[in-house]
Design a protein around this motif. Structure first.
Motif, mmCIF file in Angstrom:
data_model
loop_
_atom_site.group_PDB
_atom_site.id
_atom_site.type_symbol
_atom_site.label_atom_id
_atom_site.label_comp_id
_atom_site.label_asym_id
_atom_site.label_seq_id
_atom_site.Cartn_x
_atom_site.Cartn_y
_atom_site.Cartn_z
ATOM 1 N N PHE A 35 0.641 -1.147 -0.063
ATOM 2 C CA PHE A 35 0.081 -0.127 0.082
ATOM 3 C C PHE A 35 0.979 1.195 -0.065
ATOM 4 O O PHE A 35 1.784 1.346 0.518
ATOM 5 C CB PHE A 35 -0.882 -0.105 1.166
ATOM 6 C CG PHE A 35 -2.042 0.816 1.184
ATOM 7 C CD1 PHE A 35 -3.194 0.960 0.266
ATOM 8 C CD2 PHE A 35 -2.209 1.594 2.111
ATOM 9 C CE1 PHE A 35 -4.019 1.903 0.310
ATOM 10 C CE2 PHE A 35 -3.075 2.682 2.155
ATOM 11 C CZ PHE A 35 -4.335 2.644 1.237
ATOM 12 N N PRO A 36 0.712 2.348 -0.827
ATOM 13 C CA PRO A 36 1.406 3.524 -1.133
ATOM 14 C C PRO A 36 1.408 4.559 0.200
ATOM 15 O O PRO A 36 2.010 5.276 0.046
ATOM 16 C CB PRO A 36 1.036 3.724 -2.297
ATOM 17 C CG PRO A 36 -0.228 3.771 -2.372
ATOM 18 C CD PRO A 36 -0.382 2.469 -1.711
ATOM 19 N N VAL A 37 0.219 4.352 0.999
ATOM 20 C CA VAL A 37 0.056 5.468 2.097
ATOM 21 C C VAL A 37 0.578 5.182 3.431
ATOM 22 O O VAL A 37 0.423 4.098 3.976
ATOM 23 C CB VAL A 37 -1.413 5.735 2.283
ATOM 24 C CG1 VAL A 37 -1.512 6.834 3.449
ATOM 25 C CG2 VAL A 37 -1.889 6.089 0.842
ATOM 26 N N ILE A 87 5.859 -4.338 -10.012
ATOM 27 C CA ILE A 87 6.996 -3.536 -9.683
ATOM 28 C C ILE A 87 7.292 -2.522 -11.187
ATOM 29 O O ILE A 87 7.555 -1.282 -10.566
ATOM 30 C CB ILE A 87 8.118 -4.331 -8.948
ATOM 31 C CG1 ILE A 87 7.804 -4.983 -7.924
ATOM 32 C CG2 ILE A 87 9.585 -3.486 -8.948
ATOM 33 C CD1 ILE A 87 8.871 -5.820 -7.428
ATOM 34 N N GLU A 88 7.535 -3.077 -11.999
ATOM 35 C CA GLU A 88 7.901 -2.379 -13.211
ATOM 36 C C GLU A 88 6.655 -1.396 -13.437
ATOM 37 O O GLU A 88 6.908 -0.073 -13.716
ATOM 38 C CB GLU A 88 7.913 -3.321 -14.524
ATOM 39 C CG GLU A 88 8.393 -2.521 -15.577
ATOM 40 C CD GLU A 88 8.777 -3.425 -16.879
ATOM 41 O OE1 GLU A 88 8.637 -2.978 -17.762
ATOM 42 O OE2 GLU A 88 9.182 -4.707 -16.244
ATOM 43 N N ARG A 89 5.539 -1.784 -13.263
ATOM 44 C CA ARG A 89 4.469 -0.816 -13.756
ATOM 45 C C ARG A 89 4.199 0.365 -12.606
ATOM 46 O O ARG A 89 3.830 1.530 -13.042
ATOM 47 C CB ARG A 89 2.936 -1.682 -13.571
ATOM 48 C CG ARG A 89 2.371 -2.186 -14.844
ATOM 49 C CD ARG A 89 1.010 -2.639 -14.839
ATOM 50 N NE ARG A 89 0.495 -3.267 -13.749
ATOM 51 C CZ ARG A 89 0.615 -4.522 -13.734
ATOM 52 N NH1 ARG A 89 1.153 -5.464 -14.428
ATOM 53 N NH2 ARG A 89 0.327 -5.116 -12.620
ATOM 54 N N MET A 90 4.628 -0.018 -11.391
ATOM 55 C CA MET A 90 4.602 1.354 -10.238
ATOM 56 C C MET A 90 5.769 2.201 -10.477
ATOM 57 O O MET A 90 5.807 2.970 -9.866
ATOM 58 C CB MET A 90 4.646 0.555 -8.963
ATOM 59 C CG MET A 90 3.127 -0.292 -8.620
ATOM 60 S SD MET A 90 1.882 0.633 -8.705
ATOM 61 C CE MET A 90 1.966 1.723 -7.495
ATOM 62 N N GLY A 91 6.918 1.608 -11.440
ATOM 63 C CA GLY A 91 8.044 2.520 -11.315
ATOM 64 C C GLY A 91 8.845 2.248 -10.147
ATOM 65 O O GLY A 91 9.823 3.397 -10.169
#
Length: 190
Positions: A35-37, A87-91
């Motif tokens: 999760f990014p938050v 991981i690639e899609r998220m940069g």
């Protein structure tokens, strides 16, 4: 437009909800693996709403975060090939390569530093599993790093948060847009 003031007030109200500790635990767990938050978004208002429980919230956040870190470790160890496209899609590909280099140079200290700092801890949990780091040192470094961060935040907010809360409310738009600008700038620079 008062975007951040309304969001801040909503978060403080939600932090006082009877189920808020469950939400805090869920966010803390998820942030450590996917999760990014960061959990600080809930931890800080909860410590403001109930300063007498600030250190309990820090303990909850730490335990849930380390448990989520174990999920990240397991994903990295057993499912890295399946995670690689995400991981690639998220940069995060270049960041993961940097993390791997840091592991080769610093070993377990990287997990401690990542746990304490605001850098994406999830990258280090996944990389720890992928690179085959020993599990016990991973858990200990995660617990110390994450615990130090969350207890420090909770202590500061619980001790002095009420004194500065009025200033935070008055300048929330300025603070929110300033942080957003810095994050966007960091994204483009990095």
């Amino acid at each position: 437009m008062k975007l951040f003031t309304g969001l801040y007030e909503w978060t403080v109200r939600a932090a006082g909800h009877r189920h808020a500790p469950w939400y805090l635990g869920g966010v803390s767990f998820a942030e450590s693996s996917f999760f990014p938050v960061p959990p600080d978004v809930m931890l800080i208002p909860m410590a403001l709403a109930k300063p007498n429980r600030a250190l309990q919230f820090a303990l909850l956040t730490t335990i849930a975060s380390v448990a989520g870190g174990l999920l990240g470790y397991i994903l990295g160890h057993f499912a890295f090939d399946a995670l690689a496209p995400w991981i690639e899609r998220m940069g995060y590909t270049e960041k993961l390569e940097l993390v791997q280099e840091l592991f080769r140079t610093w070993g377990v200290w990287v997990v401690f530093i990542a746990g304490f700092s605001p850098i994406p801890y999830k990258m280090f949990t996944i990389a720890s599993g992928f690179m085959g780091m020993a599990l016990l040192p991973f858990i200990v470094a995660s617990f110390i790093g994450r615990g130090a961060r969350f207890f420090l935040v909770s202590f500061i907010v619980g001790r002095w948060g009420a004194a500065v809360e009025g200033y935070i409310k008055d300048y929330m738009e300025f603070i929110g847009w300033g942080v957003a600008t810095v994050l966007v700038a960091m994204y483009f620079v990095l």
